[in-house]
Design an enzyme around this catalytic site. Structure first.
Site, PDB file in Angstrom:
ATOM      1  N   HIS A 165      -6.682  -6.093  26.834  1.00 33.40           N
ATOM      2  CA  HIS A 165      -5.484  -6.939  26.722  1.00 33.40           C
ATOM      3  C   HIS A 165      -5.527  -8.051  27.775  1.00 33.40           C
ATOM      4  CE1 HIS A 165      -1.047  -7.656  26.232  1.00 33.40           C
ATOM      5  NE2 HIS A 165      -1.171  -7.999  27.499  1.00 33.40           N
ATOM      6  N   GLU A 166      -5.822  -7.691  29.010  1.00 33.34           N
ATOM      7  CA  GLU A 166      -5.860  -8.683  30.085  1.00 33.34           C
ATOM      8  C   GLU A 166      -7.049  -9.625  29.935  1.00 33.34           C
ATOM      9  OE1 GLU A 166      -3.270  -8.930  31.650  1.00 33.34           O
ATOM     10  OE2 GLU A 166      -2.388  -6.960  31.260  1.00 33.34           O
ATOM     11  N   HIS A 169      -6.127 -12.339  27.575  1.00 36.52           N
ATOM     12  CA  HIS A 169      -5.364 -13.402  28.231  1.00 36.52           C
ATOM     13  C   HIS A 169      -6.307 -14.418  28.873  1.00 36.52           C
ATOM     14  CE1 HIS A 169      -1.388 -11.988  27.567  1.00 36.52           C
ATOM     15  NE2 HIS A 169      -1.457 -10.915  28.339  1.00 36.52           N
ATOM     16  N   GLU A 245       1.896 -12.217  24.619  1.00 33.86           N
ATOM     17  CA  GLU A 245       1.734 -10.766  24.640  1.00 33.86           C
ATOM     18  C   GLU A 245       1.312 -10.240  23.273  1.00 33.86           C
ATOM     19  OE1 GLU A 245       1.625  -8.955  27.280  1.00 33.86           O
ATOM     20  OE2 GLU A 245       2.118 -10.691  28.512  1.00 33.86           O
TER      21      GLU A 245
END
Length: 322
Positions: A165-166, A169, A245
């Protein structure tokens, strides 16, 4: 939410970053003109009507705007290039050495190798709660930060989902986009706070110096204008934060081929996301889930217009259907 390709998302975020860089000086110019107009209207006795008021406003604006833009530019440059140390201090993070936790380094390295990404720096927050965030503006400053609690309480598959997930980003360049928006909002916040405190101090000393009345009026006008700018810039920042998100969740599911692991991780995170060191709202929106008490109440009123994060239940439901 429909997921789009990596190149498309990168291009969109690069475009949005460019638009922000263009719109922000325009917003500053509009608000500066509004301040000049209000100041002339309330402080100058005009015997020649609206035309003369506008002429005086235009002249004041022309004289003032170079200093405003120059000050904002200096602030932006300083904040842009010192954001990593500022964020680290605001979250209580420190570097995580490989010898401290080889497991984390192995998970990050494996994901980066599978995506052809450069290995980011890894930081840790010594807090037993569960949370994580990505930061940085380029390959030299990209960093993934994990709390002690999230490292200890998630299994490898769940932690891999959070790291993915990070990394999404970072890969999608939305970390840079969000930091730019944070810097912009911070300028208006700083101006509003300076004006508010100055008004308070000036009103406190008013009894000793009646000449302060004019200064108080100027400061009140400045505070109102800065508050207007802060309001609109904050709305834009929140909208960016919420959408990113969803996109990062989808990117992580695609990267790991295991959306249910991230869904499970989000459930555990939602039970205890509070990071004690985090007090600033602008920094809080970097996290995978809001790290403060607003994580439970941010969606109340105006359909979550002022929420930094989308409902975690909705994110989990989307992942389970991915």
């Amino acid at each position: 939410m429909q997921y789009v390709g990596i190149q498309t998302q990168q291009s969109r975020n690069n475009l949005r970053s460019g638009i922000l860089l263009i719109l922000f000086p325009c917003l500053v110019a509009v608000l500066t003109y509004l301040f000049c107009y209000l100041l002339i209207t309330f402080t100058v006795e005009d015997d020649y009507g609206q035309y003369n008021t506008l002429a005086m406003t235009n002249q004041m604006f022309i004289n003032l705007i170079p200093y405003i833009i120059g000050g904002v530019l200096v602030w932006f440059i300083i904040a842009y290039f010192t954001n990593s140390s500022i964020i680290k201090a605001a979250t209580g993070a420190r570097p995580l050495e490989r010898k401290e936790n080889k497991r984390i380094y192995n998970l990050v390295e494996n994901l980066c190798m599978s995506q052809g990404m450069k290995m980011p720096k890894i930081n840790i927050i010594d807090d037993d709660s569960l949370n994580a965030y990505a930061s940085g503006i380029n390959e030299q400053t990209y960093t993934i930060t994990l709390s002690k609690g999230i490292i200890e309480k998630l299994n490898d598959e769940e932690l891999e989902g959070v790291i993915a997930h990070e990394l999404t980003h970072i890969r999608n360049h939305d970390v840079r986009l969000l930091i730019i928006s944070i810097v912009f909002v911070g300028i208006f916040s700083m101006l509003a706070q300076i004006a508010l405190r100055s008004v308070y101090y000036s009103s406190w000393t008013r009894s000793r110096n009646d000449k302060n009345n004019g200064a108080i009026l100027i400061l009140v006008l400045a505070m109102i204008v800065a508050a207007i700018g802060y309001f609109f810039a904050t709305l834009m920042r929140f909208a960016i934060s919420r959408k990113r998100e969803y996109m990062a969740d989808a990117g992580a599911a695609e990267m790991t081929k295991n959306p249910l692991a991230l869904a499970s991780a989000l459930r555990k995170i939602s039970a205890d996301p509070d990071i004690e060191a985090v007090e600033r709202e602008d920094v809080a929106q970097l996290f995978i889930q809001h790290p403060g008490k607003q994580a439970k109440s941010a969606l109340s009123g105006l359909s979550g217009l002022f929420a930094t994060h989308p409902p975690i239940e909705k994110r989990i439901a989307i992942l389970e259907q991915f």
